[in-house]
Structure formats: structure tokens, C-alpha cells
Design a protein around this motif. Structure first.
Motif, short mmCIF file in Angstrom:
data_model
loop_
_atom_site.label_atom_id
_atom_site.label_comp_id
_atom_site.label_asym_id
_atom_site.label_seq_id
_atom_site.Cartn_x
_atom_site.Cartn_y
_atom_site.Cartn_z
N GLU A 455 38.22 67.10 56.62
CA GLU A 455 38.79 66.63 58.00
C GLU A 455 39.75 67.93 57.81
O GLU A 455 40.66 67.60 57.73
N VAL A 456 39.42 68.73 59.25
CA VAL A 456 40.24 69.69 60.13
C VAL A 456 40.35 68.90 60.98
O VAL A 456 40.10 68.62 62.41
N GLU A 459 46.50 69.75 63.86
CA GLU A 459 47.35 70.40 63.37
C GLU A 459 47.93 70.31 61.50
O GLU A 459 48.47 71.11 60.79
N LYS A 460 46.45 69.54 60.84
CA LYS A 460 46.57 68.99 59.35
C LYS A 460 44.48 68.94 58.91
O LYS A 460 44.35 68.73 60.18
N GLY A 461 44.92 70.35 57.60
CA GLY A 461 43.45 70.04 57.93
C GLY A 461 43.85 69.42 56.00
O GLY A 461 44.81 68.83 55.64
N ARG A 462 42.60 67.99 55.59
CA ARG A 462 42.78 67.14 54.47
C ARG A 462 41.37 66.93 53.77
O ARG A 462 39.84 67.75 54.46
N LEU A 463 42.07 67.63 52.27
CA LEU A 463 40.29 67.25 51.49
C LEU A 463 40.31 65.73 50.92
O LEU A 463 41.29 65.67 50.70
N ASP A 476 48.39 73.06 56.23
CA ASP A 476 48.29 73.59 57.78
C ASP A 476 46.98 73.90 58.92
O ASP A 476 46.77 74.85 58.26
N ALA A 477 46.73 73.79 59.71
CA ALA A 477 45.39 73.86 60.74
C ALA A 477 46.03 74.36 62.05
O ALA A 477 45.72 73.94 62.64
N ARG A 517 35.71 72.35 65.39
CA ARG A 517 34.75 71.54 65.04
C ARG A 517 33.76 72.90 63.55
O ARG A 517 33.43 73.82 63.86
N LEU A 518 33.63 71.61 62.94
CA LEU A 518 32.77 72.41 61.81
C LEU A 518 31.49 72.76 61.27
O LEU A 518 30.35 72.06 61.47
#
Length: 575
Positions: A455-456, A459-463, A476-477, A517-518
Motif C-alpha cells: 500500500e503506497v 507520503e509513506k509506503g507500507r507492506l 518514504d514515498a 495508482r499502482l
């Protein structure tokens, strides 16, 4: 009428119609429809993934409702909101233009006209002699191709480092780039604007060798496993074009401007997917609007159609091949019928329809590159497709063709992908709502359950662990402005390039970041990494294939979409 003359007539007719209907809007409706709408709604407005937009179909509709649909989209469909590009006057004007639209001309594919556009851009043999081995990477299988859709670019990337090697002007919205598996130093791209281009990816800068205009709007592309032929498919003029894979010389056209559709009427049909196969000397391609699949035998004189498989379903689109081990490897083509909510299975041995796999009401399957893998727990070969209208990954076994699981995700998607070095199939949610189209689901190939979610945010991305919701990694996104560069002439070829920005260089921080948008997860770096495009942020994220953990970004791109790893696709039939 000739192909070239027709294209000119279309442009004049469209311009006149646009000026007549513009009203209070300054939008060029014909140009906007061609660029953004006809991919789903069709070049003659006949529909497909999107609705039929011909005047007869629209006359009973409410104009205000239709204009509102343009602005705000339609939930649980592939129709996005266009309010960022359309004003209320623009939306109203577009509806007026559609309701008054007249199909004044239909194009017919003509070999002579296609040949006139065939252009040599560099000396292939001289480059092969001067650079017998890859110049910019250790070997050409280190390279991944990437599309910068709205910039009309195809990029070549060193997938072992993430460094962009070169960026080439290759026609509007390059749809797909493929490799010649027999001679992997050669690559081919097809743009939505109908431009087919051949590249030498072993020479410095991956120069373009030749190009040919195969149509006005195109989609599919495949190269024969013996390395001799390349075939491109057109939406308009409907049909397919067979070319010499070493020169791009057009050899034959397969015109589909007058075929019987699924309603028994004669009309043009777009050509959707095109696939080669290791199973035999065949290309197969789908007649999108006619519900047929044709099989061409390129080993025979004049490259005849040797199979015509009808009644597959409505609105045929993309496809992939089975990967069952043994003599059946690549035997079956699994083609999406988005108007009938099924995957049709074409048997290239019998040249008949083997099965119909129903994916769910209003699911509109879109496998993209598809996924095929062996499930050790079940002892069976499994296959998967995305669903466009809602979050559902449909999994079935072969050769029984029975659905074994439907895995729920956060929203409709376009692509599922996997590889030997990852325990998951990677599924995007790119057609979901903005709150969810920033996610990619990692579905376990053995348990068929979602294990992790990428999930991006702005400002931040997360697994995230999909079951416990625990955050396994955060990064850091931050979004940065793209650094502009000027077009330059190639020193190796008669083409225009955009030079790559230095690796790791960042522009100014974006003041108002957008929701990422991935889409389209592709194995890279010989299975160590998986690349995920971020359409809205202009970057490609790199993740560990084994763990799903974020590695780094490739930045300074424009609407990156499709990616293609040469090494990975060497082992996938028909890819």
C-alpha cells in the motif's frame, strides 16, 4: 479507398464535426475521444470494455446523466472519473458530439499502404557485427522494457540496478514491447497510434532499427519462437499485419473490416490479443467484436489461416497460454471475453473451443500477462485472471478448466503476474476507488489466500500482513517533481530520444502529492525483484520478489504502465 487517403479523410471529418459541436467548450472532442476513450468504447463507438456510444444506443439516455458519468465515473466499472480533464461544459459538449456523431468512413487494411510507411532507421547487420555482445549491460536478458504511456516513450532499464539506459519516442501510448526469444537482442514495440518499432537492445543506447505504420490504432504484438516473424494487431483498421522479424518488412495483412459479429451482422472487428506458441508454428489472434479466434500457420506458403474458432463470447480482449509441463506446454490459449464474463479456452491441437470458464457476473476478466503455476499442495497446474469491475482474482485448474477459488481484493484490476522466484501472484487494484487503487495484493500460490498487501500512500509506503494487518515494513514515498529534459537526436539511429535523468536525481518535493495508482507487477533482476508501475506519480517501485519488501524507486518517468523483463519472458509461452 486507400489506407492513407482514408486516414486523411477521417481527420478532416473529425475536425469539421468537432468545430460544429464545440459550443461553449474549446475541447477537440474527436481528438479527446481518440486519445482517451476509443480504447474502451471502440474506434466506431461500438463499445467493448465500455458501453456502446453510437447515437442509436444513446438516444434514449438522459444527457445530464451521461455528462455526470463522464465527470464522476461509474462505480464497479472500468469507467474512471474525468473531472480533472473535463469541465461541465466539456462533458456536455462531448455528449452532444457523441449523439450527433456519424460513422462517415471505415478503414480497410491494405498491404500496399502499410508497406509505404516501412522505414529503415539503422543498419542492423553492421550493429550486430560491431557489437556482438551487449554494450550497456552484462547480457541482454538483464534488460527490462517499460512504457511511459502519455509521453509516447518506451524505455530500456538495467533491471539489475534500476538504471534507465535509454528512452525512445515510439508512438502515442506504447501498449506493449516484446522480445525475440530466438534472437533476444531484438525487441519490438507497438503503440496505440499504430507504430511498430524494432530495436537492437545489445547495441549502445538500444537504437531503433526500423519502423512501420501498421494502422491508425493498434494493441497486440507477438514474435514467432523461430525468430522469423512478428505480428501486430489493429483496432483500426481492423486486422493483423505479419512482418519479417529481422527487417520489419510487411509480408501479409489479415483484414477484418468485414466480418460477421456475434449478432450475425457484418461489421468491422478490432483485433485484440495476438500470441505465439511453442506448441506449433502458429500465431493466434482474437476478433474482438466477432467473438472468433483465428490461428495462422506461418510455416506454410502465404501464411494461411488454418483455424477459425467461433462463438467464444462477446468482446474478446487479452489472453495467455497454459504452462502445463510436457507435450501440452503452450497448447491452450485462454482468452478473456469481457462481454460474456468468461475465459474461453482454445485448443491449438484440435483448433476448437475446449471450454468456457465463467468468472462471475459482470466480472469482465482482464488477465493481462495472466498467471500460470504448479500448485504442489493440489498437484495441479493453476491459472488466474483479474476482474475489472470488482476485486476478484479468479483461479482455475487445467486441463479440467474448473474454477477452484475466487480471491477477494480491494478493487477491480488489470494485471496478475507471477514468476518462479516469488511465492505469490501479484494482483493490482488499479480500477478500484482512489482509496484502494494504491494497493497490490500478494496471493499465496499454495494456499490461494492473500498473504500481504503493498500500500503506497502520498507520503509513506507500507507492506502489510493481509491477515493480522500488522505493518511489516514502512518506507518514504515522498513524491518529487519530474526533472525535464530536451529531446535529442540519436547518434546510432534515425530516431528521437529523451535522455535519461541521472540515477537517483530528484526534483523539488511535490507540494500537493497525488494518490499513487499502482499497476502491473513484473518479475525482474532474474527473479530477485518485482517492478510495480505507479501511473500517477511517474515512478516504478522495486520490491523483493521473495518477501515483498520495498527496495527503491525509479523516478522521473511519465505515467509508467507496462513493464517486460527479457529474462522472465524467455520462460513464459506466448509472452
Amino acid at each position: 479507398m486507400k489506407f492513407g487517403k482514408l486516414m486523411g479523410f477521417v481527420a478532416v471529418s473529425s475536425f469539421a464535426a468537432t468545430m460544429a459541436m464545440a459550443g461553449t467548450s474549446s475541447m477537440d472532442f474527436a481528438k479527446m475521444f481518440e486519445k482517451e476513450c476509443q480504447g474502451c468504447h471502440g474506434p466506431i463507438h461500438q463499445g467493448g470494455v465500455g458501453s456502446d456510444l453510437r447515437p442509436k444506443a444513446l438516444k434514449k439516455k438522459n444527457r445530464e446523466f451521461l455528462a455526470e458519468t463522464i465527470l464522476n465515473g461509474r462505480e464497479n466499472t472500468a469507467m474512471p472519473a474525468w473531472k480533472e480533464k473535463f469541465s461541465k461544459d466539456d462533458a456536455t459538449g462531448m455528449i452532444d458530439w457523441l449523439m450527433d456523431w456519424k460513422n462517415t468512413v471505415e478503414l480497410k487494411l491494405d498491404l500496399g499502404e502499410v508497406k509505404k510507411s516501412w522505414t529503415k532507421l539503422a543498419d542492423r547487420e553492421a550493429l550486430a557485427k560491431k557489437y556482438p555482445k551487449a554494450a550497456d549491460v552484462k547480457k541482454v536478458t538483464d534488460i527490462t522494457f517499460a512504457t511511459e504511456r502519455d509521453a509516447s516513450l518506451v524505455d530500456f532499464i538495467d533491471s539489475t540496478t534500476g538504471k534507465v539506459l535509454s528512452r525512445h519516442k515510439a508512438g502515442f501510448a506504447v501498449h506493449v514491447t516484446v522480445t525475440n526469444k530466438k534472437n533476444p537482442r531484438y525487441a519490438y514495440s507497438i503503440s496505440r497510434s499504430g507504430k511498430l518499432t524494432m530495436f537492437d537492445i545489445a547495441a549502445p543506447g538500444q537504437p531503433a532499427l526500423a519502423s512501420v505504420q501498421v494502422g491508425q490504432e493498434s494493441r497486440g504484438l507477438a514474435v514467432s519462437p523461430d525468430g522469423k516473424y512478428v505480428m501486430a494487431g489493429n483496432y483500426n483498421p481492423g486486422g493483423a499485419v505479419l512482418c519479417d522479424a529481422m527487417t520489419l518488412e510487411p509480408l501479409k495483412v489479415y483484414d477484418t473490416s468485414r466480418v460477421i459479429n456475434t449478432e450475425g451482422q457484418i461489421e468491422p472487428s478490432r483485433v485484440a490479443y495476438i500470441a505465439d506458441t511453442p506448441y506449433g508454428p502458429y500465431f493466434s489472434f482474437a476478433l474482438k467484436d466477432a467473438g472468433h479466434v483465428y490461428i495462422v500457420d506461418y510455416s506454410k506458403p502465404d501464411f494461411p489461416i488454418v483455424g477459425d474458432i467461433p462463438n467464444i463470447g462477446k468482446v474478446l480482449h487479452d489472453a495467455f497460454l497454459n504452462e502445463n509441463e510436457g507435450e501440452d506446454y503452450g497448447r491452450y490459449v485462454m482468452v478473456a471475453s469481457q462481454g460474456s464474463d468468461l475465459m474461453g479456452v482454445v485448443d491449438q491441437k484440435t483448433k476448437k473451443l475446449a471450454a468456457k470458464i465463467y468468472t462471475g457476473k459482470k466480472s469482465k476478466p482482464h488477465p493481462g500477462q495472466g498467471s500460470s503455476w504448479f500448485n504442489k499442495k493440489m498437484g495441479k497446474q493453476l491459472n488466474a485472471t483479474q476482474s475489472m469491475n470488482f476485486g476478484s482474482v479468479v483461479i482455475w485448474e487445467s486441463p479440467s478448466w474448473k474454477v477452484v477459488k475466487k480471491v477477494k481484493t480491494a478493487g477491480g484490476g488489470l494485471f496478475v503476474g507471477t514468476g518462479e522466484d516469488t511465492p505469490w501472484i501479484w494482483s493490482d487494484c488499479v480500477l478500484g476507488k482512489p482509496a484502494n487503487y494504491n494497493k497490490v495484493y500478494l496471493i499465496n500460490k499454495e494456499t490461494l489466500e492473500a498473504d500481504r498487501i503493498i500500500e503506497v500512500g502520498k507520503e509513506k509506503g507500507r507492506l502489510i500482513d493481509a491477515k493480522t494487518k500488522k505493518v511489516l515494513q514502512e518506507w518514504d514515498a515522498t513524491q518529487y517533481e519530474k526533472i525535464p529534459v530536451n529531446e535529442v537526436a540519436s547518434t546510432m539511429s534515425k530516431e528521437t530520444l529523451l535522455p535519461p535523468v541521472a540515477e537517483g536525481k530528484k526534483g523539488a518535493k511535490v507540494a500537493k502529492p497525488v494518490q499513487p495508482r499502482l499497476l502491473h507487477a513484473e518479475p525482474a533482476n532474474h527473479g530477485k525483484w518485482t517492478m510495480i508501475s505507479e501511473w500517477t506519480t511517474g515512478r516504478i517501485g522495486i520490491y523483493e520478489s521473495e518477501t515483498g519488501k520495498f527496495v527503491k524507486y525509479i523516478r522521473n518517468l511519465t505515467t509508467p504502465t507496462f513493464t517486460y523483463s527479457v529474462e522472465h519472458r524467455q520462460h513464459v509461452p506466448g509472452a
